[in-house]
Motif scaffolding. Structure first.
Motif: not given
Length: 247
Positions: A55, A128, A153-154, A157, A160, A197-199, A201
């Motif tokens: 990240t 973030l 992506g954001f 994120l 997440a 959902s974390l990655h 971005v």
């Protein structure tokens, strides 16, 4: 430290070291054995080292496309990098002590570590969110499909971050009401949603970048990125439905 290139190199190096830490602890797990699941296991230093490292590397690269002053971006990235080190460091320390890292209020020291990780998580959410807001306020730069990839992506994120905050909040409530064991297991339903959902971005902008190296037209590349965003969003929705059904 105001030189953006120096800051970028520092953040990327830090990210690589965090990834290396995760890989080292994967070897430790292979040698030491023990459970992979549960409140005390080697999975946390492995997954958190890899996740935070990737990240940090991704954010360092992706934020270079944002319409953000170089100085402010550098400051935000440095704070983010320091926070990543604190989070992974605290989790790794507790793993070696053979005690849970999150939601652990058994001793004053464990409480201090747990609260530090919680505060650090809040800082991550704030940083973030700032980057996400900037991406939507001003169209990001980059090749065809990159603005959509970065904004999507954001946006994913943020899901997440919300699921992570929900896990911590529910766990803290259970801990404070004397249900320590239940607190350790309460995060399970939201983990798939958080992980998926974390990655986004990293994955979506990386796809846009790879497509920019192809001979396809800009229109085709935008369509492929849009399709990828749709597939990723469907995966997030699926993980969300699973979380609701098993919560």
């Amino acid at each position: 430290m105001e030189n953006p290139r120096v800051v970028d190199r520092l953040c990327q190096t830090t990210g690589l070291l965090l990834v290396l830490s995760g890989l080292v602890h994967l070897v430790v797990f292979a040698v030491d054995g023990g459970p992979w699941d549960g409140p005390v296991f080697w999975r946390k230093p492995v997954t958190f080292g890899l996740s935070f490292g990737l990240t940090l590397i991704a954010l360092t690269w992706v934020t270079s496309y944002l319409r953000l002053s170089p100085r402010l971006r550098s400051v935000l990235l440095l704070v983010f990098a320091a926070d990543c080190v604190v989070e992974v460091g605290g989790i790794t320390l507790q793993a070696w002590r053979r005690v849970p890292s999150h939601l652990n209020m058994e001793t004053p020291f464990d409480t201090a570590v747990s609260m530090t990780l919680a505060v650090g998580g809040g800082v991550l959410v704030a940083l973030l969110t700032v980057f996400a807001v900037v991406s939507f306020r001003h169209r990001p730069a980059g090749p065809a499909g990159m603005p959509l990839a970065i904004r999507s992506g954001f946006a994913i994120l943020l899901v997440a971050l919300a699921s992570g905050a929900a896990m911590i909040a529910r766990g803290v409530v259970l801990t404070r009401t004397g249900h320590q064991e239940a607190a350790y297991h309460s995060t399970a339903p939201l983990k798939p949603l958080h992980g998926v959902s974390l990655h986004a971005v990293l994955v979506l902008p990386a796809l846009a970048w790879l497509l920019s190296r192809s001979p396809w037209s800009e229109r085709t590349r935008r369509r492929i990125v849009a399709a990828a965003v749709g597939c990723y969003a469907a995966a997030v929705v699926g993980a969300g439905v699973w979380a609701v059904l098993t919560y």
